[in-house]
Design a protein around this motif. Structure first.
Motif, PDB file in Angstrom:
ATOM      1  N   PRO A   1     153.444  73.659   0.130  1.00  0.00           N
ATOM      2  CA  PRO A   1     154.577  73.459   1.035  1.00  0.00           C
ATOM      3  C   PRO A   1     155.632  74.539   0.824  1.00  0.00           C
ATOM      4  CG  PRO A   1     154.001  71.412  -0.101  1.00  0.00           C
ATOM      5  CD  PRO A   1     153.227  72.508  -0.774  1.00  0.00           C
ATOM      6  N   GLN A   2     156.301  74.930   1.902  1.00  0.00           N
ATOM      7  CA  GLN A   2     157.428  75.845   1.789  1.00  0.00           C
ATOM      8  C   GLN A   2     158.575  75.145   1.061  1.00  0.00           C
ATOM      9  OE1 GLN A   2     157.450  79.183   2.890  1.00  0.00           O
ATOM     10  NE2 GLN A   2     155.258  78.740   3.100  1.00  0.00           N
TER      11      GLN A   2
ATOM     12  N   LEU B   1     154.291  72.128  -9.042  1.00  0.00           N
ATOM     13  CA  LEU B   1     153.822  71.332  -7.915  1.00  0.00           C
ATOM     14  C   LEU B   1     154.181  69.874  -8.172  1.00  0.00           C
ATOM     15  CD1 LEU B   1     152.179  71.769  -5.237  1.00  0.00           C
ATOM     16  CD2 LEU B   1     150.216  70.828  -6.477  1.00  0.00           C
ATOM     17  N   CYS B   2     155.071  69.321  -7.357  1.00  0.00           N
ATOM     18  CA  CYS B   2     155.510  67.937  -7.524  1.00  0.00           C
ATOM     19  C   CYS B   2     154.746  67.033  -6.559  1.00  0.00           C
ATOM     20  CB  CYS B   2     157.010  67.819  -7.269  1.00  0.00           C
ATOM     21  SG  CYS B   2     158.017  68.771  -8.437  1.00  0.00           S
TER      22      CYS B   2
ATOM     23  N   VAL C   1     153.510  65.675  -1.460  1.00  0.00           N
ATOM     24  CA  VAL C   1     153.419  66.894  -2.269  1.00  0.00           C
ATOM     25  C   VAL C   1     154.562  67.821  -1.876  1.00  0.00           C
ATOM     26  CG1 VAL C   1     151.987  68.862  -2.944  1.00  0.00           C
ATOM     27  CG2 VAL C   1     150.905  66.683  -2.354  1.00  0.00           C
ATOM     28  N   SER C   2     155.268  68.343  -2.877  1.00  0.00           N
ATOM     29  CA  SER C   2     156.352  69.290  -2.643  1.00  0.00           C
ATOM     30  C   SER C   2     156.265  70.418  -3.662  1.00  0.00           C
ATOM     31  CB  SER C   2     157.719  68.601  -2.718  1.00  0.00           C
ATOM     32  OG  SER C   2     157.980  68.184  -4.038  1.00  0.00           O
ATOM     33  N   ASN C   3     157.034  71.452  -3.421  1.00  0.00           N
ATOM     34  CA  ASN C   3     156.989  72.631  -4.277  1.00  0.00           C
ATOM     35  C   ASN C   3     158.268  72.685  -5.108  1.00  0.00           C
ATOM     36  OD1 ASN C   3     156.027  74.975  -5.387  1.00  0.00           O
ATOM     37  ND2 ASN C   3     156.335  76.242  -3.576  1.00  0.00           N
ATOM     38  N   GLY C   4     158.233  72.085  -6.291  1.00  0.00           N
ATOM     39  CA  GLY C   4     159.359  72.140  -7.193  1.00  0.00           C
ATOM     40  C   GLY C   4     160.490  71.185  -6.886  1.00  0.00           C
TER      41      GLY C   4
END
Length: 248
Positions: A19-20, A105-106, A120-123
């Protein structure tokens, strides 16, 4: 589905773009259709927990949910699902450890009956919740235990036929907030006021360094769902894990 079968080779599937920044990917999982060799994707602790389930349906759902989670996260990281390693926070929230890319990666997983959601998210700390709506709830004791005084008043003003669905929508938003904070039910639900209106909003909690951005999510029929992040999220991309055994 019972544990067993030929172990799946340790190989990474086709990669997925992360993800952005501040965006979230939401994966809808049908736990009736696990990925191929799902049991063999799990680590020894997960396999042991799966074996302890008394009822086969609960075992099947657990294996499917955790198999899909490992396969999808592995695709984001370019890793074999079996090679992912997790740690657990003081209140049980899992996180990836290992390589730097793994840690950033969260994710958060929630399941109810045959449906599950993986965020899912990025940080960015993220929480997701899905609940099957039960027509016998809420009873007065449950409502009083999890709702603020203002929310109880709002609920009482609704027509009785609307109260169940509205309560579950409210509950998923609270649960998503608590999971985003990594606290789960260690945080009293009635300390969070999200109201009865199913709208995106900012929630302030003493336990958070930033505001919580929480919103209801589209959900399968008969369910309610919600997403929460710390500090606000951007776009939400919805994806599905397919019965063919590979996520789209």
């Amino acid at each position: 589905m019972r544990p067993g079968g030929t172990p799946r080779p340790r190989e990474a599937a086709a990669p997925l773009a992360r993800p952005q920044l501040r965006d979230v990917h939401i994966w809808e999982l049908d736990l009736r259709h696990p990925p191929a060799h799902a049991f063999d994707l799990l680590d020894s602790g997960e396999q042991e927990r799966a074996r302890r389930f008394v009822f086969a349906i609960d075992q099947t759902r657990y294996i499917a949910a955790h198999g899909w989670m490992r396969q999808i996260l592995g695709r984001y990281l370019g890793r074999a699902p079996q090679d992912l390693t997790f740690i657990f926070g003081p209140h049980g929230k899992p996180a990836l450890i290992g390589r730097r890319d793994d840690v950033s990666l969260c994710f958060n997983l929630s399941h109810s009956l045959d449906k599950a959601l993986l965020a899912v998210s990025n940080g960015m700390p993220v929480g997701v919740d899905i609940e099957a709506i039960r027509p016998d709830l809420p009873d007065s004791a449950l409502a009083a235990g999890v709702l603020t005084e203002g929310e109880l008043d709002e609920l009482a003003q609704l027509p009785p036929r609307q109260q169940t669905a509205v309560f579950f929508s409210c509950w998923t938003r609270k649960e998503a907030c608590m999971k985003a904070l990594g606290l789960g039910l260690a945080l009293e639900p009635k300390t969070l006021h999200v109201g009865m209106m199913p709208a995106r909003q900012r929630v302030i909690a003493d336990e958070a360094d930033d505001f919580i951005d929480v919103s209801p999510l589209p959900s399968p029929s008969g369910h309610a769902a919600a997403l929460a992040t710390l500090g606000g999220f951007g776009k939400v991309l919805y994806r599905q894990a397919t019965a063919s055994g590979r996520p789209d």
